[in-house]
Design a protein around this motif. Structure first.
Motif, PDB file in Angstrom:
ATOM      1  N   ALA A 107       0.839  -1.205   0.000  1.00 49.81           N
ATOM      2  CA  ALA A 107       0.000   0.000   0.000  1.00 49.81           C
ATOM      3  C   ALA A 107       0.869   1.247   0.000  1.00 49.81           C
ATOM      4  CB  ALA A 107      -0.912  -0.015   1.223  1.00 49.81           C
ATOM      5  N   GLY A 108       0.531   2.194  -0.858  1.00 51.18           N
ATOM      6  CA  GLY A 108       1.169   3.512  -0.866  1.00 51.18           C
ATOM      7  C   GLY A 108       2.465   3.600  -1.645  1.00 51.18           C
ATOM      8  N   LEU A 109       3.142   2.519  -1.804  1.00 57.63           N
ATOM      9  CA  LEU A 109       4.492   2.545  -2.398  1.00 57.63           C
ATOM     10  C   LEU A 109       4.405   2.740  -3.924  1.00 57.63           C
ATOM     11  CD1 LEU A 109       7.567   2.131  -2.127  1.00 57.63           C
ATOM     12  CD2 LEU A 109       7.157  -0.331  -2.160  1.00 57.63           C
ATOM     13  N   SER A 110       4.934   3.871  -4.398  1.00 54.90           N
ATOM     14  CA  SER A 110       4.782   4.191  -5.830  1.00 54.90           C
ATOM     15  C   SER A 110       5.823   3.458  -6.678  1.00 54.90           C
ATOM     16  CB  SER A 110       4.922   5.700  -6.048  1.00 54.90           C
ATOM     17  OG  SER A 110       6.268   6.071  -5.852  1.00 54.90           O
ATOM     18  N   ILE A 111       5.533   3.391  -7.955  1.00 53.64           N
ATOM     19  CA  ILE A 111       6.458   2.772  -8.917  1.00 53.64           C
ATOM     20  C   ILE A 111       7.796   3.513  -8.887  1.00 53.64           C
ATOM     21  CG2 ILE A 111       6.900   2.472 -11.406  1.00 53.64           C
ATOM     22  CD1 ILE A 111       3.840   1.921 -11.704  1.00 53.64           C
ATOM     23  N   ARG A 112       7.721   4.851  -8.860  1.00 50.44           N
ATOM     24  CA  ARG A 112       8.950   5.655  -8.875  1.00 50.44           C
ATOM     25  C   ARG A 112       9.812   5.357  -7.640  1.00 50.44           C
ATOM     26  NH1 ARG A 112      10.784  10.376  -7.117  1.00 50.44           N
ATOM     27  NH2 ARG A 112       8.980  10.633  -5.766  1.00 50.44           N
ATOM     28  N   THR A 113       9.162   5.247  -6.484  1.00 45.21           N
ATOM     29  CA  THR A 113       9.919   4.972  -5.254  1.00 45.21           C
ATOM     30  C   THR A 113      10.489   3.554  -5.277  1.00 45.21           C
ATOM     31  OG1 THR A 113       8.460   6.489  -4.093  1.00 45.21           O
ATOM     32  CG2 THR A 113       9.829   5.078  -2.724  1.00 45.21           C
ATOM     33  N   ILE A 114       9.740   2.613  -5.801  1.00 45.10           N
ATOM     34  CA  ILE A 114      10.261   1.230  -5.910  1.00 45.10           C
ATOM     35  C   ILE A 114      11.542   1.239  -6.750  1.00 45.10           C
ATOM     36  CG2 ILE A 114       9.853  -1.086  -6.893  1.00 45.10           C
ATOM     37  CD1 ILE A 114       6.864  -0.694  -6.233  1.00 45.10           C
ATOM     38  N   GLN A 115      11.450   1.882  -7.916  1.00 49.83           N
ATOM     39  CA  GLN A 115      12.629   1.889  -8.805  1.00 49.83           C
ATOM     40  C   GLN A 115      13.797   2.638  -8.149  1.00 49.83           C
ATOM     41  OE1 GLN A 115      10.801   3.465 -12.403  1.00 49.83           O
ATOM     42  NE2 GLN A 115      10.523   1.409 -13.236  1.00 49.83           N
ATOM     43  N   GLY A 126       3.175   6.069   1.595  1.00 52.54           N
ATOM     44  CA  GLY A 126       3.986   6.228   0.391  1.00 52.54           C
ATOM     45  C   GLY A 126       4.988   7.364   0.546  1.00 52.54           C
ATOM     46  N   ALA A 127       4.532   8.463   1.172  1.00 50.47           N
ATOM     47  CA  ALA A 127       5.415   9.621   1.349  1.00 50.47           C
ATOM     48  C   ALA A 127       6.566   9.263   2.294  1.00 50.47           C
ATOM     49  CB  ALA A 127       4.616  10.797   1.892  1.00 50.47           C
ATOM     50  N   ALA A 128       6.271   8.456   3.309  1.00 48.56           N
ATOM     51  CA  ALA A 128       7.334   8.048   4.247  1.00 48.56           C
ATOM     52  C   ALA A 128       8.397   7.229   3.510  1.00 48.56           C
ATOM     53  CB  ALA A 128       6.740   7.242   5.396  1.00 48.56           C
ATOM     54  N   LEU A 129       7.947   6.382   2.592  1.00 53.55           N
ATOM     55  CA  LEU A 129       8.914   5.576   1.823  1.00 53.55           C
ATOM     56  C   LEU A 129       9.688   6.440   0.836  1.00 53.55           C
ATOM     57  CD1 LEU A 129       6.640   2.478   1.460  1.00 53.55           C
ATOM     58  CD2 LEU A 129       8.959   2.427   2.358  1.00 53.55           C
ATOM     59  N   ASP A 130       9.005   7.430   0.285  1.00 55.33           N
ATOM     60  CA  ASP A 130       9.688   8.359  -0.626  1.00 55.33           C
ATOM     61  C   ASP A 130      10.753   9.149   0.144  1.00 55.33           C
ATOM     62  OD1 ASP A 130       9.883   9.234  -3.254  1.00 55.33           O
ATOM     63  OD2 ASP A 130       8.846  11.099  -2.748  1.00 55.33           O
ATOM     64  N   ALA A 131      10.427   9.513   1.397  1.00 56.55           N
ATOM     65  CA  ALA A 131      11.398  10.247   2.226  1.00 56.55           C
ATOM     66  C   ALA A 131      12.633   9.379   2.493  1.00 56.55           C
ATOM     67  CB  ALA A 131      10.747  10.671   3.539  1.00 56.55           C
ATOM     68  N   LEU A 162      13.787   7.202   0.454  1.00 62.17           N
ATOM     69  CA  LEU A 162      14.546   7.225  -0.800  1.00 62.17           C
ATOM     70  C   LEU A 162      15.367   8.508  -0.890  1.00 62.17           C
ATOM     71  CD1 LEU A 162      15.214   6.323  -3.703  1.00 62.17           C
ATOM     72  CD2 LEU A 162      13.025   7.290  -4.428  1.00 62.17           C
ATOM     73  N   LYS A 163      14.704   9.642  -0.566  1.00 65.75           N
ATOM     74  CA  LYS A 163      15.412  10.933  -0.663  1.00 65.75           C
ATOM     75  C   LYS A 163      16.570  10.977   0.328  1.00 65.75           C
ATOM     76  CE  LYS A 163      11.722  13.569  -2.703  1.00 65.75           C
ATOM     77  NZ  LYS A 163      10.316  13.608  -2.361  1.00 65.75           N
ATOM     78  N   LYS A 164      16.322  10.382   1.518  1.00 70.48           N
ATOM     79  CA  LYS A 164      17.379  10.363   2.540  1.00 70.48           C
ATOM     80  C   LYS A 164      18.590   9.596   2.006  1.00 70.48           C
ATOM     81  CE  LYS A 164      17.124   8.025   6.487  1.00 70.48           C
ATOM     82  NZ  LYS A 164      16.350   7.448   7.588  1.00 70.48           N
ATOM     83  N   SER A 165      18.324   8.420   1.399  1.00 68.91           N
ATOM     84  CA  SER A 165      19.479   7.637   0.924  1.00 68.91           C
ATOM     85  C   SER A 165      20.167   8.336  -0.244  1.00 68.91           C
ATOM     86  CB  SER A 165      19.094   6.203   0.563  1.00 68.91           C
ATOM     87  OG  SER A 165      17.988   6.171  -0.270  1.00 68.91           O
ATOM     88  N   ALA A 166      19.392   9.068  -1.091  1.00 72.12           N
ATOM     89  CA  ALA A 166      20.012   9.801  -2.205  1.00 72.12           C
ATOM     90  C   ALA A 166      20.905  10.909  -1.657  1.00 72.12           C
ATOM     91  CB  ALA A 166      18.936  10.384  -3.113  1.00 72.12           C
ATOM     92  N   GLY A 167      20.457  11.561  -0.560  1.00 70.64           N
ATOM     93  CA  GLY A 167      21.224  12.638   0.062  1.00 70.64           C
ATOM     94  C   GLY A 167      22.503  12.139   0.706  1.00 70.64           C
ATOM     95  N   GLU A 168      22.470  10.853   1.130  1.00 71.19           N
ATOM     96  CA  GLU A 168      23.645  10.287   1.807  1.00 71.19           C
ATOM     97  C   GLU A 168      24.762   9.930   0.835  1.00 71.19           C
ATOM     98  OE1 GLU A 168      21.864   7.103   3.962  1.00 71.19           O
ATOM     99  OE2 GLU A 168      21.113   8.438   5.532  1.00 71.19           O
ATOM    100  N   GLU A 169      24.402   9.800  -0.465  1.00 66.77           N
ATOM    101  CA  GLU A 169      25.421   9.352  -1.435  1.00 66.77           C
ATOM    102  C   GLU A 169      26.425  10.445  -1.773  1.00 66.77           C
ATOM    103  OE1 GLU A 169      23.196   7.701  -4.669  1.00 66.77           O
ATOM    104  OE2 GLU A 169      22.661   5.973  -3.456  1.00 66.77           O
TER     105      GLU A 169
END
Ligand SMILES: NC(=O)C1=CN([C@@H]2O[C@H](COP(=O)(O)OP(=O)(O)OC[C@H]3O[C@@H](n4cnc5c(N)ncnc54)[C@H](OP(=O)(O)O)[C@@H]3O)[C@@H](O)[C@H]2O)C=CC1
Ligand SMILES: O=C(O)[C@@H]1CCC=N1
Length: 294
Positions: free
Chosen positions: A111-119, A280-285, A287-294
């Motif tokens: 539930a909530g998890l978008s295609i974009r966030t999965i990828q 979904g927004a929590a999962l997107d966050a 993703l953004k957190k891990s992108a920021g860590e790179e």
């Protein structure tokens, strides 16, 4: 006469990454209808060995929580169904991404998890089918919403449709409508069960036996749903046929209206959709957190 076992419709191996209620509902439906051979179904979880033994004995599927075997199945199977809770998805997907090889199809029921966030969490533009089934899939009466990422091939699209058509009805929708659909058919069985709980309790309070109250309630819900399906009449028209002017049904509906029944159900569906978006927004966050860590 000895009957030949039915030839399975789907020959590809299907791995369920998460072996809880929803995974079991789909597997039960698929195996009961011989859509896939049970030894082509693999169910994975984190810890619950007893749960895996139960699934093996109930459905004849393969089931494991051994890390090496899990990695082997996840890296080589053409269809992977994501079936863990949203809170566990980010970690699982981050681990899954590097294990994938090629065009494996990722089919999510989360539930909530978008295609974009999965990828994004996988780190690859994997073909993804986002779905929202319900637990009635276990008896072939599920209702599943389905949305496809552009990477999904025609063959993969057909496979996804075969899986969910085998366990109920399907609705291909724009991904943006998935939360509303969750509010109606994903979570909907729980609203009906809640209504049934209340009807049974009322019967018992009024002096009926528990079994009698339950049987009458089940038949009433079943009959009402079938009436809508088989007569093709609108629920409102069928409701009017039950409701005599100034009669007992009207009196009951007036009480429901005092509790704003109609608008309360609509508000519940809207809140369900909103909660799915929050998850979904929590999962997107994440993703953004891990992108920021790179
Ligand atoms: N239940 C429903 O009616 C519906 C649920 N859904 C969706 O289905 C998903 C699952 O829900 P549900 O079946 O109710 O949940 P359950 O809690 O019943 O099952 C979750 C499963 O996921 C496993 N799991 C968690 N993390 C991992 C991991 N990292 N690796 C492998 N396995 C893992 C758990 O294993 P372990 O126990 O070992 O931790 C467990 O087997 C949710 O995302 C939900 O939104 C969608 C439609 C309807
Ligand atoms: O309650 C949940 O989050 C899941 C999604 C739909 C049904 N159960």
């Amino acid at each position: 006469m000895c009957q030949q076992p039915a030839k399975p419709l789907i020959k590809e191996r299907i791995v369920f990454y998460g072996a809880g209620s929803m995974a079991e509902a789909i597997v039960r439906g698929l195996v009961a209808r011989s859509v896939v051979a049970s030894d082509q179904v693999v169910m994975l979880n984190r810890n619950g060995s007893d749960r895996l033994a139960e699934l093996r004995s109930r459905y004849g599927v393969r089931a494991t929580n051994d890390p090496v075997q899990k990695e082997e199945y996840l890296s080589s199977s053409p269809i992977i169904v994501l079936a863990m809770k949203p809170k566990d998805a980010a970690e699982a997907l981050r681990k899954l991404g590097p294990a994938l090889s090629g065009e494996q199809l990722i089919l999510s029921v989360i539930a909530g998890l978008s295609i974009r966030t999965i990828q994004g969490l996988l780190g690859t533009a994997q073909p993804v089918v986002r779905t929202m089934p319900n637990t009635s899939s276990s008896i072939g009466l599920g209702a599943t919403g389905i949305a496809f990422s552009r990477e999904v091939s025609e063959g993969q699209r057909q496979l996804a449709m075969q899986i969910f058509e085998a366990v109920g009805t399907t609705a291909v929708i724009d991904e943006e409508r998935m939360e509303t659909l969750t509010g109606i058919s994903g979570s909907g069985p729980a609203y009906i069960y809640y209504m049934m709980e209340a009807m049974i309790a009322a019967g018992i309070r009024g002096g009926l036996g528990k079994e009698q109250a339950a049987e009458l309630t089940v038949q009433t819900v079943l009959g009402a749903a079938r009436m809508v399906q088989q007569t093709g009449e609108e629920p409102a028209a069928l409701r009017k046929k039950v409701t005599s002017p100034n009669g007992s049904t009207q009196a009951a509906l007036e009480v429901l209206d005092q509790g704003d029944f109609y608008e309360t159900v609509i508000a519940a569906v809207a809140r369900c959709a909103e909660r799915s978006r929050e998850m979904g927004a929590a999962l997107d966050a994440e993703l953004k957190k891990s992108a920021g860590e790179e």
